[in-house]
Design an enzyme around this catalytic site. Structure first.
Site, PDB file in Angstrom:
ATOM      1  N   ASP A  84       0.845  -1.194   0.000  1.00  0.00           N
ATOM      2  CA  ASP A  84       0.000   0.000   0.000  1.00  0.00           C
ATOM      3  C   ASP A  84       0.880   1.243   0.000  1.00  0.00           C
ATOM      4  O   ASP A  84       1.916   1.283   0.674  1.00  0.00           O
ATOM      5  CB  ASP A  84      -0.917   0.027   1.219  1.00  0.00           C
ATOM      6  CG  ASP A  84      -2.007   1.077   1.072  1.00  0.00           C
ATOM      7  OD1 ASP A  84      -2.904   0.868   0.230  1.00  0.00           O
ATOM      8  OD2 ASP A  84      -1.954   2.108   1.769  1.00  0.00           O
ATOM      9  N   THR A  85       0.459   2.236  -0.753  1.00  0.00           N
ATOM     10  CA  THR A  85       1.184   3.502  -0.858  1.00  0.00           C
ATOM     11  C   THR A  85       0.277   4.643  -0.446  1.00  0.00           C
ATOM     12  O   THR A  85      -0.872   4.718  -0.892  1.00  0.00           O
ATOM     13  CB  THR A  85       1.663   3.738  -2.306  1.00  0.00           C
ATOM     14  OG1 THR A  85       2.527   2.664  -2.701  1.00  0.00           O
ATOM     15  CG2 THR A  85       2.419   5.058  -2.427  1.00  0.00           C
TER      16      THR A  85
END
Length: 203
Positions: A84-85
């Protein structure tokens, strides 16, 4: 040891696929929505949750969701990777824009601003779960309304934290970057390789 074995990628991101190929990891994409109805992770930060903690939690939940899919579908039990970013600006978390207007507002805020990009990567195999985090500093130059409008026309902002993809035309917005370029893209290769080695893969 899981030498030369595959992993499952709990992500639809083409960027993450490209980056895994870059370091020679064989993988299968795990479509979470196709397993026993919707299995999406709710990507909403908890009240007061710091951006790095949010990224870690999301990556861990995606890997766990993928592992449940392995169980339900009775797949070969290879490790599951989730990532996840998130983009952080002045303490605010900038996730994926809901629409073009939201993307425009995000890019206007990022103009002339230094922000942080946090990408977490998590791997689950059976009951074992581990996570790594990469944090980078990115500074954008000035983005006027015309430049933002031209960028929005490309559609590159869709599905991207902070409404931009550094590997595309938004690369020209970057005045400087301190940290991991691949992390800003969506999968920090150093941390990913180290984590996969801990799970016995040859990287």
């Amino acid at each position: 040891m899981l030498v030369d074995k595959r992993i499952y990628l709990a992500s639809q991101s083409p960027r993450r696929r490209e980056l895994l190929k870059q370091i020679g990891i064989a993988y299968d994409v795990l479509p979470l929505r196709a397993v026993s109805g919707r299995m999406d992770v709710l990507e909403v930060a908890h009240a007061g949750e710091a951006a790095p903690d949010f990224a870690r939690r999301m990556a861990t939940e995606k890997a766990a969701c993928g592992w449940r899919a392995v169980d339900l579908r009775r797949l070969l039990r290879f490790p599951v990777l989730g990532a996840d970013t998130v983009v952080e600006l002045d303490g605010d978390i900038l996730g994926k824009p809901a629409d073009r207007a939201a993307a425009k507002a995000m890019l206007a805020r990022l103009s002339r601003s230094e922000h942080r990009v946090h990408t977490a990567v998590a791997v689950q195999h059976e009951s074992r779960v581990d996570v790594r985090l990469s944090s980078s500093r990115v500074k954008f130059g000035a983005l006027d309304d015309a430049l933002i409008a031209r960028y929005l026309e490309t559609g590159e902002y869709l599905g991207k934290a902070g409404a931009y993809g550094i590997q595309g035309r938004a690369g020209a917005f970057v005045e400087y970057l301190e940290g991991s370029y691949s992390g800003v893209m969506g999968l920090p290769l150093y941390e990913t390789a180290a984590l996969l080695r801990e799970f016995g893969l040859a990287v």
